[in-house]
Write a protein that holds these residues in place. Sequence first.
Motif, short mmCIF file in Angstrom:
data_model
loop_
_atom_site.label_atom_id
_atom_site.label_comp_id
_atom_site.label_asym_id
_atom_site.label_seq_id
_atom_site.Cartn_x
_atom_site.Cartn_y
_atom_site.Cartn_z
N TYR A 1 17.26 7.67 -0.73
CA TYR A 1 16.16 8.53 -0.29
C TYR A 1 16.25 9.90 -0.96
N THR A 2 17.45 10.40 -1.15
CA THR A 2 17.61 11.69 -1.83
C THR A 2 17.13 11.61 -3.28
N ASP A 3 17.47 10.50 -3.95
CA ASP A 3 17.03 10.34 -5.34
C ASP A 3 15.52 10.22 -5.43
N VAL A 4 14.92 9.49 -4.49
CA VAL A 4 13.46 9.31 -4.52
C VAL A 4 12.75 10.62 -4.23
N LEU A 5 13.15 11.29 -3.16
CA LEU A 5 12.47 12.53 -2.76
C LEU A 5 12.72 13.66 -3.74
N GLY A 6 13.80 13.59 -4.50
CA GLY A 6 14.09 14.61 -5.50
C GLY A 6 13.47 14.33 -6.86
N SER A 7 12.76 13.21 -6.98
CA SER A 7 12.15 12.85 -8.26
C SER A 7 10.73 13.40 -8.34
N THR A 8 10.42 14.05 -9.45
CA THR A 8 9.05 14.55 -9.65
C THR A 8 8.07 13.40 -9.84
N ASP A 9 8.53 12.28 -10.38
CA ASP A 9 7.65 11.13 -10.56
C ASP A 9 7.14 10.61 -9.22
N PHE A 10 8.00 10.61 -8.22
CA PHE A 10 7.59 10.12 -6.90
C PHE A 10 6.46 10.96 -6.34
N TRP A 11 6.57 12.27 -6.42
CA TRP A 11 5.53 13.13 -5.84
C TRP A 11 4.24 13.07 -6.65
N LYS A 12 4.36 12.83 -7.95
CA LYS A 12 3.14 12.61 -8.74
C LYS A 12 2.43 11.33 -8.29
N VAL A 13 3.21 10.30 -8.02
CA VAL A 13 2.63 9.04 -7.57
C VAL A 13 2.00 9.20 -6.18
N VAL A 14 2.66 9.97 -5.30
CA VAL A 14 2.09 10.22 -3.97
C VAL A 14 0.75 10.94 -4.09
N GLN A 15 0.70 11.98 -4.92
CA GLN A 15 -0.55 12.71 -5.12
C GLN A 15 -1.62 11.80 -5.70
N ARG A 16 -1.25 10.97 -6.67
CA ARG A 16 -2.20 10.04 -7.28
C ARG A 16 -2.70 9.04 -6.25
N THR A 17 -1.81 8.56 -5.40
CA THR A 17 -2.20 7.58 -4.39
C THR A 17 -3.18 8.18 -3.39
N VAL A 18 -2.93 9.42 -2.97
CA VAL A 18 -3.82 10.08 -2.00
C VAL A 18 -5.20 10.28 -2.60
N VAL A 19 -5.28 10.76 -3.84
CA VAL A 19 -6.57 10.97 -4.49
C VAL A 19 -7.29 9.63 -4.69
N PHE A 20 -6.56 8.63 -5.15
CA PHE A 20 -7.12 7.30 -5.35
C PHE A 20 -7.67 6.73 -4.05
#
Length: 333
Positions: A92-111
């Motif tokens: 969870y630390t690796d995922v939440l600390g990854s910039t790619d994860f937050w980009k995907v979250v933002q993309r998912t919300v907009v989509f």
Amino acid sequence: MSVQTKRTDTGTAAAPGVRKTDVPPPGDPTGPGPGRRRGGASAPYLLLLPGLLATVVLLGWPLVKNGILSFQNLNPRQLILHLTEWRGFDNYTDVLGSTDFWKVVQRTVVFTAVNVVLIMVLGTLMGLLLARLGKRMRLLLLLGLVLAWAMPVVAATTVYQWLFAQRFGVVNWLLAKAGWSSMADYNWFGTQLSTFSVIILVIVWQSIPFVAINLYAATTTIPKELYEAASLDGAGTWKSFTSVTFPFLRPFLWATTFLEVIWVFKAFPQIFAINMGGPDRLTETLPIYAFVEGPGNQHYGMGAAISFLTILILLGLTAYYLRTVLKQEEDEL
């Protein structure tokens, strides 16, 4: 003239013409006593029990296993050697600390937002159109909506791949015939925007029937007298919609919007079948990202952590929806 009643052996009075056997004894579950009330109160829970058991077995247990897996370091080596390596919260630390994860979250919300807005607007307009059409045209339109809704997701996605194919696609051929010769060999799956356009088209096309048919069914429950009263008050089409139709459809629109948010947010086959999250992983949403990082890269613990975070986001949306609905019910009371 007085009417004399006969008394039963239990000491209760019986009406004339009523036999002793017609009066249920106290405590009989068929009578109006406490036993009948207890049986009636437990009946809904007994009816829900099979569904709850199926949910626990088919959904609850895999969810628990996924949660346990998200705390492990699991790759082909651990699978072959049957090793269990615990990482704690490192996944969870690796995922939440990854910039790619937050980009995907933002993309998912907009989509999700773009899809839901288009689905609800077009589905509502289609449902209102069904309510105004004649019987034959309504039946024809309903048939088309049901066929689009019943088409399997992967089959529908494959058809859209053929329609938007670069060399022999029907869409490019029609655009070239209409005068856009530069579109004769256009690659719809070569950029992020064009790929998302095709995916959104597939999802909206498959989702509109659900909204339209259910909204049309909801309009049939609105009393005609309300429209007649609104028309006597001088209300036009728009005023009748805002004062009569929309208040009746508001609970349905809330529930349907919530269901569409969940359905679009977790959409997987349309995105994966179109271009597997490409080009360059620019169309990955959270379900695709979890699959690629997990089974795709053979890091199953990381994929489990991403999928569990996705579930938590959906639970947050569910809690917000339930809170909004309960608040509306309190305001109405």
